[in-house]
Design a protein around this motif. Sequence first.
Motif, PDB file in Angstrom:
ATOM      1  N   ILE A 211     -43.438 -22.789   3.920  1.00 21.08           N
ATOM      2  CA  ILE A 211     -44.326 -23.683   3.167  1.00 21.08           C
ATOM      3  C   ILE A 211     -44.197 -23.428   1.671  1.00 21.08           C
ATOM      4  O   ILE A 211     -44.102 -24.362   0.861  1.00 21.08           O
ATOM      5  N   ILE A 212     -44.180 -22.153   1.284  1.00 18.75           N
ATOM      6  CA  ILE A 212     -44.021 -21.799  -0.129  1.00 18.75           C
ATOM      7  C   ILE A 212     -42.696 -22.325  -0.664  1.00 18.75           C
ATOM      8  O   ILE A 212     -42.632 -22.904  -1.758  1.00 18.75           O
TER       9      ILE A 212
ATOM     10  N   LYS B 176     -39.817 -26.699  -3.805  1.00 17.59           N
ATOM     11  CA  LYS B 176     -38.889 -27.839  -3.850  1.00 17.59           C
ATOM     12  C   LYS B 176     -39.600 -29.088  -4.375  1.00 17.59           C
ATOM     13  O   LYS B 176     -39.012 -29.886  -5.106  1.00 17.59           O
ATOM     14  N   ILE B 177     -40.871 -29.255  -4.008  1.00 17.43           N
ATOM     15  CA  ILE B 177     -41.655 -30.397  -4.509  1.00 17.43           C
ATOM     16  C   ILE B 177     -41.781 -30.319  -6.025  1.00 17.43           C
ATOM     17  O   ILE B 177     -41.679 -31.332  -6.728  1.00 17.43           O
ATOM     18  N   ILE B 178     -41.988 -29.112  -6.546  1.00 15.11           N
ATOM     19  CA  ILE B 178     -42.050 -28.928  -8.004  1.00 15.11           C
ATOM     20  C   ILE B 178     -40.718 -29.309  -8.638  1.00 15.11           C
ATOM     21  O   ILE B 178     -40.681 -29.995  -9.676  1.00 15.11           O
TER      22      ILE B 178
ATOM     23  N   ILE C 153     -52.623 -19.766  -2.377  1.00 11.39           N
ATOM     24  CA  ILE C 153     -51.194 -20.071  -2.554  1.00 11.39           C
ATOM     25  C   ILE C 153     -50.720 -19.397  -3.835  1.00 11.39           C
ATOM     26  O   ILE C 153     -51.269 -19.630  -4.907  1.00 11.39           O
ATOM     27  N   ASP C 154     -49.701 -18.579  -3.704  1.00 17.00           N
ATOM     28  CA  ASP C 154     -49.200 -17.804  -4.842  1.00 17.00           C
ATOM     29  C   ASP C 154     -47.986 -18.513  -5.455  1.00 17.00           C
ATOM     30  O   ASP C 154     -46.841 -18.138  -5.234  1.00 17.00           O
TER      31      ASP C 154
ATOM     32  N   GLU D  54     -44.550 -29.224   5.300  1.00 15.01           N
ATOM     33  CA  GLU D  54     -43.862 -28.702   6.480  1.00 15.01           C
ATOM     34  C   GLU D  54     -42.428 -29.217   6.553  1.00 15.01           C
ATOM     35  O   GLU D  54     -41.634 -28.758   7.378  1.00 15.01           O
ATOM     36  N   LEU D  55     -42.086 -30.186   5.697  1.00 14.76           N
ATOM     37  CA  LEU D  55     -40.729 -30.722   5.642  1.00 14.76           C
ATOM     38  C   LEU D  55     -40.034 -30.246   4.366  1.00 14.76           C
ATOM     39  O   LEU D  55     -40.664 -30.116   3.327  1.00 14.76           O
ATOM     40  N   GLU D  56     -38.724 -30.011   4.461  1.00 14.40           N
ATOM     41  CA  GLU D  56     -37.940 -29.652   3.276  1.00 14.40           C
ATOM     42  C   GLU D  56     -37.263 -30.912   2.746  1.00 14.40           C
ATOM     43  O   GLU D  56     -36.496 -31.565   3.450  1.00 14.40           O
ATOM     44  N   TYR D  57     -37.544 -31.263   1.494  1.00 15.48           N
ATOM     45  CA  TYR D  57     -37.002 -32.475   0.880  1.00 15.48           C
ATOM     46  C   TYR D  57     -35.812 -32.144  -0.009  1.00 15.48           C
ATOM     47  O   TYR D  57     -35.798 -31.110  -0.690  1.00 15.48           O
TER      48      TYR D  57
END
Length: 296
Positions: free
Chosen positions: A32-33, A38-40, A60-61, A99-102
Amino acid sequence: MEVSNLRTLSITAEPSKKISFCSVVYDIDNSIIFNLKKIIEIAEEIGFNYEIIIITEKDIDIENPNLRIIKSKFNSYGMAKSIAVAQSSGEYIIILNPELEYSIGVSDIIYKFINQNEKKALISNFTIINRDVIINNGGWRDLMEYEDIDLLVRTVASTGFIAYPSKTFDIFLKRNYKRNKQKYGIMSRLKENRDTIIACNLKLSDAFLFLDGSKLNILMSKFMEKFSGIKPFVFKKDKSNYIIVMETLIESLILEDYKKYKLPESSERMQISSKDYNYLKSKSYLWNKVTQSIEK
């Protein structure tokens, strides 16, 4: 990174940022981290003024000046998304599933869609919705399952949406609630089925085909739906909301509405569960015509 307590927040009436990425996180682990980071990267790559809002009950760290963690208990993903949107300030809301990797290529799709100034939604393994579309269609409701179907059928009734080819469409993924067995019992399963019935506007015959569980469980869920404070949105009496949304999706793919945002390497085949596939075959003439393009 800013961590906020929900009680101290006020709702922003007018958007002040171009895009707001919104995610709901139930459990936190290394994957998740990684996916949140990746979203950032995707947000930075787009180049617009942005914020990232995470609704979670956990710590969340991650450090980022545009990241805002809202720690709040939530009864459903619909409630959590409503909290995120209410506290966002973006003209466009982008829902990404941590939960998904983009891939970084998602940034190009988002950039092209927003540059077209679309006043509708785009769905794929992520969702982009113009803020006005969310507001005008009532937003997400407090539903544990298929809250996106509930919103999208109202969107179909007003502006419509565009489907972008994806192996997995996030809006159809069933939740994997990671609760312990003491908290997650028969009542939780009944509520999930009840909310599915409400979101998808399922008749009893549809519910028997579509839902998991015994006939008694489904009958009890249908009975609970009658006494719920949230009532199904009825767009077409002869079709469930799930069928309406899925037929709109396949029509959009057939018409290739997505081509103006398409990446050169995008050519994925859609996957759905066998249960959903069989339900669609039994209830939708259109889906019977296009079964050769679907993988079970």
